[in-house]
Design a protein around this motif. Structure first.
Motif, PDB file in Angstrom:
ATOM      1  N   TYR A  32       0.823  -1.210   0.000  1.00  0.00           N
ATOM      2  CA  TYR A  32       0.000   0.000   0.000  1.00  0.00           C
ATOM      3  C   TYR A  32       0.862   1.267   0.000  1.00  0.00           C
ATOM      4  N   ALA A  33       2.001   1.202  -0.673  1.00  0.00           N
ATOM      5  CA  ALA A  33       2.927   2.339  -0.695  1.00  0.00           C
ATOM      6  C   ALA A  33       2.304   3.584  -1.318  1.00  0.00           C
ATOM      7  N   GLU A  34       1.322   3.397  -2.211  1.00  0.00           N
ATOM      8  CA  GLU A  34       0.704   4.554  -2.861  1.00  0.00           C
ATOM      9  C   GLU A  34      -0.256   5.287  -1.935  1.00  0.00           C
ATOM     10  N   TYR A  35      -0.638   4.665  -0.829  1.00  0.00           N
ATOM     11  CA  TYR A  35      -1.532   5.304   0.138  1.00  0.00           C
ATOM     12  C   TYR A  35      -0.697   5.763   1.335  1.00  0.00           C
ATOM     13  N   LEU A  36      -0.404   7.042   1.365  1.00  0.00           N
ATOM     14  CA  LEU A  36       0.593   7.574   2.297  1.00  0.00           C
ATOM     15  C   LEU A  36       0.274   7.236   3.750  1.00  0.00           C
ATOM     16  N   VAL A  37      -0.985   7.434   4.164  1.00  0.00           N
ATOM     17  CA  VAL A  37      -1.343   7.214   5.566  1.00  0.00           C
ATOM     18  C   VAL A  37      -1.162   5.752   5.944  1.00  0.00           C
ATOM     19  N   VAL A  38      -1.606   4.851   5.090  1.00  0.00           N
ATOM     20  CA  VAL A  38      -1.461   3.421   5.364  1.00  0.00           C
ATOM     21  C   VAL A  38       0.008   3.034   5.368  1.00  0.00           C
ATOM     22  N   MET A  39       0.744   3.517   4.376  1.00  0.00           N
ATOM     23  CA  MET A  39       2.159   3.185   4.259  1.00  0.00           C
ATOM     24  C   MET A  39       2.943   3.642   5.488  1.00  0.00           C
ATOM     25  N   VAL A  40       2.695   4.864   5.934  1.00  0.00           N
ATOM     26  CA  VAL A  40       3.401   5.378   7.105  1.00  0.00           C
ATOM     27  C   VAL A  40       2.997   4.607   8.360  1.00  0.00           C
ATOM     28  N   SER A  41       1.708   4.322   8.501  1.00  0.00           N
ATOM     29  CA  SER A  41       1.227   3.621   9.691  1.00  0.00           C
ATOM     30  C   SER A  41       1.828   2.224   9.799  1.00  0.00           C
ATOM     31  N   THR A  42       1.753   1.453   8.712  1.00  0.00           N
ATOM     32  CA  THR A  42       2.312   0.102   8.751  1.00  0.00           C
ATOM     33  C   THR A  42       3.833   0.138   8.817  1.00  0.00           C
ATOM     34  N   GLY A  43       4.421   1.165   8.197  1.00  0.00           N
ATOM     35  CA  GLY A  43       5.877   1.300   8.266  1.00  0.00           C
ATOM     36  C   GLY A  43       6.360   1.538   9.683  1.00  0.00           C
ATOM     37  N   LEU A  44       5.616   2.337  10.433  1.00  0.00           N
ATOM     38  CA  LEU A  44       5.997   2.593  11.826  1.00  0.00           C
ATOM     39  C   LEU A  44       5.845   1.328  12.675  1.00  0.00           C
ATOM     40  N   VAL A  45       4.816   0.530  12.377  1.00  0.00           N
ATOM     41  CA  VAL A  45       4.678  -0.755  13.077  1.00  0.00           C
ATOM     42  C   VAL A  45       5.884  -1.637  12.775  1.00  0.00           C
ATOM     43  N   PHE A  46       6.301  -1.662  11.508  1.00  0.00           N
ATOM     44  CA  PHE A  46       7.501  -2.409  11.123  1.00  0.00           C
ATOM     45  C   PHE A  46       8.725  -1.907  11.892  1.00  0.00           C
ATOM     46  N   SER A  47       8.862  -0.583  12.024  1.00  0.00           N
ATOM     47  CA  SER A  47      10.009   0.000  12.724  1.00  0.00           C
ATOM     48  C   SER A  47      10.071  -0.455  14.180  1.00  0.00           C
ATOM     49  N   VAL A  48       8.921  -0.418  14.852  1.00  0.00           N
ATOM     50  CA  VAL A  48       8.870  -0.830  16.254  1.00  0.00           C
ATOM     51  C   VAL A  48       9.154  -2.329  16.373  1.00  0.00           C
ATOM     52  N   ALA A  49       8.615  -3.115  15.434  1.00  0.00           N
ATOM     53  CA  ALA A  49       8.882  -4.555  15.447  1.00  0.00           C
ATOM     54  C   ALA A  49      10.376  -4.824  15.274  1.00  0.00           C
ATOM     55  N   ALA A  50      11.047  -4.020  14.443  1.00  0.00           N
ATOM     56  CA  ALA A  50      12.489  -4.178  14.261  1.00  0.00           C
ATOM     57  C   ALA A  50      13.234  -3.908  15.563  1.00  0.00           C
ATOM     58  N   VAL A  51      12.801  -2.879  16.297  1.00  0.00           N
ATOM     59  CA  VAL A  51      13.409  -2.593  17.609  1.00  0.00           C
ATOM     60  C   VAL A  51      13.175  -3.764  18.560  1.00  0.00           C
ATOM     61  N   ARG A  52      11.974  -4.320  18.525  1.00  0.00           N
ATOM     62  CA  ARG A  52      11.653  -5.444  19.411  1.00  0.00           C
ATOM     63  C   ARG A  52      12.522  -6.663  19.094  1.00  0.00           C
ATOM     64  N   LEU A  53      12.771  -6.914  17.818  1.00  0.00           N
ATOM     65  CA  LEU A  53      13.658  -8.015  17.450  1.00  0.00           C
ATOM     66  C   LEU A  53      15.053  -7.797  18.032  1.00  0.00           C
ATOM     67  N   TYR A  54      15.509  -6.549  18.016  1.00  0.00           N
ATOM     68  CA  TYR A  54      16.826  -6.237  18.587  1.00  0.00           C
ATOM     69  C   TYR A  54      16.845  -6.514  20.089  1.00  0.00           C
ATOM     70  N   VAL A  55      15.768  -6.158  20.771  1.00  0.00           N
ATOM     71  CA  VAL A  55      15.692  -6.410  22.210  1.00  0.00           C
ATOM     72  C   VAL A  55      15.684  -7.913  22.486  1.00  0.00           C
ATOM     73  N   LEU A  56      14.981  -8.673  21.661  1.00  0.00           N
ATOM     74  CA  LEU A  56      14.959 -10.123  21.839  1.00  0.00           C
ATOM     75  C   LEU A  56      16.343 -10.722  21.594  1.00  0.00           C
ATOM     76  N   GLN A  57      17.059 -10.187  20.601  1.00  0.00           N
ATOM     77  CA  GLN A  57      18.428 -10.663  20.385  1.00  0.00           C
ATOM     78  C   GLN A  57      19.298 -10.332  21.600  1.00  0.00           C
ATOM     79  N   HIS A  58      19.076  -9.171  22.169  1.00  0.00           N
ATOM     80  CA  HIS A  58      19.764  -8.776  23.401  1.00  0.00           C
ATOM     81  C   HIS A  58      19.483  -9.788  24.505  1.00  0.00           C
ATOM     82  N   ASP A  59      18.228 -10.258  24.605  1.00  0.00           N
ATOM     83  CA  ASP A  59      17.875 -11.302  25.566  1.00  0.00           C
ATOM     84  C   ASP A  59      18.641 -12.594  25.304  1.00  0.00           C
TER      85      ASP A  59
END
Length: 325
Positions: free
Chosen positions: A39-66
């Motif tokens: 949904y890259a052509e829909y800015l609001v959807v793209m940004v919203s799901t992209g931010l979820v992806f960003s937070v999930a990436a941080v969470r993966l880093y924390v799990l690796q830290h664990d």
């Protein structure tokens, strides 16, 4: 209250909870990336799901830290395997990251071993004695616009390609790690084209900025702790020198409770999925002070450790007194 005895009650690993956290985060990571690209052509959807992806990436880093502390799963080999699997998605080569992070734990709060910390902090005396060019470089380094943006890009996309102590802790692992990242990017390109790779990079960068912001807050706040041996107190270094952020339950969950960093430094064997219960079961009279979001933002203005007054302070005004602590 015996705090060590209290925290030991929360050190039990549970493979079910570990697997739910591990696989569940990957599901969110890939689903959010897929939706962002679709949904890259829909800015609001793209940004919203992209931010979820960003937070999930941080969470993966924390799990690796664990996994580096062998605290996510029950068996050591399970944590090591999970840490290597997570490695290409966090950009951090597992074995070198684990060893460097152990050095950070060993040197926490020690002014004589600041090379083990993620973010360098000068003392007020060092600042007073530093030449002008050194002050300028440090000012740029500690500027939030530089530290969080360029710092994230440098750390995750450049520095981790050949991190500190690579020759000491595992050169081949880093080489393989970098090769796997390239293979994954090639696969993403084949599946989603250049746009998919660009979106992956942009929102990975956003996740990196959030990660740097959290790393900064873990040990950079006004009444943190630094000292020199023989006066250095390891318990105070862990509990007082590490923050407890209070951004709400949802934020804690999203970043796998890395916000409760004081409990983690006091007992690194506590799994991330038990940190919140451990923290909130503390009696009110010994519960650590929690830093809310406004104070966290103001902490970005603190730059130097004042050894005399035992607090982190902003840069002194040019017209201020020439007192040296």
């Amino acid at each position: 209250m015996d705090l060590r005895a209290h925290t030991r009650q929360y050190c039990d690993k549970d493979n079910r909870l570990g697997a739910l956290s591990f696989f569940g985060t990957f599901v969110v990571y890939f689903a959010a990336l897929s939706l962002t690209i679709k949904y890259a052509e829909y800015l609001v959807v793209m940004v919203s799901t992209g931010l979820v992806f960003s937070v999930a990436a941080v969470r993966l880093y924390v799990l690796q830290h664990d996994t580096g502390h062998h605290s996510l799963f029950e068996k050591r080999w399970q944590n090591d395997l999970a840490g290597h699997v997570l490695s290409p998605f966090t950009f951090a080569p597992f074995e070198v990251m684990r060893q460097n992070h152990n050095l950070h734990h060993a040197g926490i709060g020690n002014l004589e071993h600041r090379d083990t910390g993620e973010i360098h902090t000068m003392t007020l005396r060092e600042w007073r004695d530093a030449p002008g060019w050194h002050r300028l470089m440090y000012r740029l380094y500690r500027n939030p616009l530089v530290l969080i943006t360029l710092g994230a890009a440098f750390t995750y996309f450049i520095r981790y390609r050949w991190p500190k102590n690579t020759l000491r802790f595992g050169m081949m692992g880093v080489v393989v790690h970098n090769g796997v990242i390239l293979a994954l990017l090639w696969a993403l390109y084949r599946l989603a084209g250049a746009q998919g790779v660009v979106l992956w990079f942009v929102f990975s960068f956003v996740g990196g900025m959030l990660g740097v912001f959290l790393v900064y807050l873990q040990h950079n706040f006004e009444d943190t702790y630094w000292d020199r041996r023989p006066d250095l107190n390891p318990v105070d270094a862990a509990l007082v020198g590490s923050s407890c952020l209070d951004f709400g339950w949802l934020f804690d969950f999203a970043v796998a409770n890395i916000t409760l960093h004081d409990m983690h430094h006091f007992n690194a064997r506590i799994p991330s999925y038990r940190l919140r219960a451990c923290h909130h079961s503390l009696p009110a009279d010994i519960a650590p002070r929690r830093i809310k979001f406004p104070e966290a933002i103001s902490a970005l203005s603190l730059k130097l450790w004042d050894e005399k007054n035992k607090r982190l302070v902003p840069f002194p005004l040019p017209t201020g007194p020439r007192h040296i602590s």
